[in-house]
Design a protein around this motif. Structure first.
Motif, short mmCIF file in Angstrom:
data_model
loop_
_atom_site.label_atom_id
_atom_site.label_comp_id
_atom_site.label_asym_id
_atom_site.label_seq_id
_atom_site.Cartn_x
_atom_site.Cartn_y
_atom_site.Cartn_z
N THR A 1 47.94 33.63 72.95
CA THR A 1 48.79 34.17 74.00
C THR A 1 47.91 34.94 74.96
OG1 THR A 1 49.21 36.28 72.88
CG2 THR A 1 50.69 34.47 72.36
N PHE A 2 48.33 34.98 76.19
CA PHE A 2 47.61 35.74 77.20
C PHE A 2 48.31 37.08 77.36
CE2 PHE A 2 46.66 31.34 78.09
CZ PHE A 2 45.28 31.38 78.18
N ALA A 3 47.73 38.11 76.75
CA ALA A 3 48.23 39.49 76.83
C ALA A 3 49.64 39.65 76.27
CB ALA A 3 48.16 39.99 78.27
N GLN A 4 50.12 38.69 75.47
CA GLN A 4 51.40 38.83 74.79
C GLN A 4 51.15 39.04 73.31
OE1 GLN A 4 53.22 35.03 75.69
NE2 GLN A 4 54.64 35.99 77.11
N ALA B 1 54.59 29.87 79.44
CA ALA B 1 54.73 31.14 78.73
C ALA B 1 53.69 31.27 77.62
CB ALA B 1 56.13 31.26 78.14
N LEU B 2 53.31 30.17 77.04
CA LEU B 2 52.41 30.19 75.88
C LEU B 2 51.44 29.02 75.97
CD1 LEU B 2 55.18 30.74 73.23
CD2 LEU B 2 53.64 32.47 74.09
N THR B 3 50.39 29.09 75.23
CA THR B 3 49.46 27.97 75.18
C THR B 3 49.83 27.05 74.04
OG1 THR B 3 47.93 29.16 73.76
CG2 THR B 3 47.57 29.35 76.13
N GLU B 4 49.28 25.87 74.02
CA GLU B 4 49.57 24.90 72.97
C GLU B 4 48.89 25.28 71.66
OE1 GLU B 4 48.61 20.96 74.18
OE2 GLU B 4 49.68 21.16 76.07
N PRO C 1 38.62 51.87 75.86
CA PRO C 1 39.72 52.83 75.99
C PRO C 1 40.28 52.85 77.41
CG PRO C 1 37.84 53.81 74.86
CD PRO C 1 37.39 52.48 75.38
N GLY C 2 41.59 52.92 77.51
CA GLY C 2 42.24 52.99 78.81
C GLY C 2 42.56 51.65 79.42
N CYS C 3 42.10 50.57 78.81
CA CYS C 3 42.38 49.22 79.31
C CYS C 3 43.30 48.51 78.32
CB CYS C 3 41.07 48.43 79.45
SG CYS C 3 39.95 49.13 80.67
N ASP C 4 43.81 47.34 78.70
CA ASP C 4 44.66 46.58 77.80
C ASP C 4 43.90 46.25 76.52
OD1 ASP C 4 46.80 46.57 79.52
OD2 ASP C 4 46.23 44.69 80.47
N ASN C 5 44.61 46.25 75.42
CA ASN C 5 44.00 45.94 74.13
C ASN C 5 44.02 44.45 73.85
OD1 ASN C 5 43.68 48.64 73.57
ND2 ASN C 5 45.55 48.81 72.38
N ALA C 6 43.00 43.97 73.19
CA ALA C 6 43.06 42.65 72.59
C ALA C 6 43.74 42.87 71.24
CB ALA C 6 41.65 42.09 72.38
N GLY D 1 41.75 38.41 81.51
CA GLY D 1 42.18 37.10 81.07
C GLY D 1 41.81 36.79 79.63
N TYR D 2 41.64 37.81 78.78
CA TYR D 2 41.36 37.57 77.37
C TYR D 2 42.61 37.03 76.69
CZ TYR D 2 43.94 41.83 76.61
OH TYR D 2 44.92 42.77 76.60
N VAL D 3 42.46 36.47 75.52
CA VAL D 3 43.60 35.93 74.78
C VAL D 3 43.72 36.60 73.42
CG1 VAL D 3 43.56 33.67 75.89
CG2 VAL D 3 42.22 34.04 73.82
N ASN D 4 44.95 36.63 72.92
CA ASN D 4 45.23 37.08 71.57
C ASN D 4 45.44 35.83 70.73
OD1 ASN D 4 45.32 39.89 72.29
ND2 ASN D 4 47.25 39.45 73.28
N THR D 5 44.77 35.75 69.58
CA THR D 5 44.80 34.54 68.77
C THR D 5 45.54 34.77 67.46
OG1 THR D 5 42.69 33.88 69.71
CG2 THR D 5 43.33 32.77 67.69
#
Length: 133
Positions: free
Chosen positions: A79-82, A63-66, A117-122, A31-35
């Motif tokens: 964004t959450f993983a986008q 779909a997105l945060t405010e 490594p091997g997991c989703d990237n931030a 549940g990390y976010v991309n900023t």
């Protein structure tokens, strides 16, 4: 009797060691976010009270945060993983009227942190300027 106990202990050790190899990888963050930071610039920047941002025409809240105002014409969106490479930013004034609708490009850079490594990237991106008329 002694051989049987030793055989059972060895079997247990082999089962534990081989079982570890078959287990799925555990990632450190869920549940990390991309900023992304947006900087509103131009004559209309002072009138901006809020930003909406859309990806491929979708501006839905699920779909997105405010956007969150940081002051000085800077806004933060998450964004959450986008990691969309193109956004449409809609600037609105205090009455809710649209000031401008601007398409911007985003260059994301993936990192292994926090998942490894091997997991989703931030991902992170440099500040994107939103030019207003």
């Amino acid at each position: 009797m002694r051989r049987t106990g030793m055989l059972l202990a060895m079997t247990a050790c082999v089962a534990v060691v081989s079982g570890c190899g078959a287990m799925p990888k555990a990632c450190t963050e869920i549940g990390y976010v991309n900023t992304l930071t947006l900087e509103v610039a131009g004559a209309g920047a002072a009138a901006v009270d809020d930003l909406e941002w859309c990806v491929t025409g979708e501006c839905a809240a699920d779909a997105l945060t405010e956007a969150r105002g940081l002051g000085g014409g800077r806004w933060e969106v998450q964004t959450f993983a986008q990691t969309p490479h193109a956004l449409t930013v809609v600037a609105v004034d205090a009455s809710g009227a649209e000031i401008a609708r601007v398409d911007v490009a985003v260059s994301w850079t993936g990192t292994d942190a926090p998942n490894g490594p091997g997991c989703d990237n931030a991902s992170e991106a440099p500040t994107v300027t939103v030019p207003l008329p």
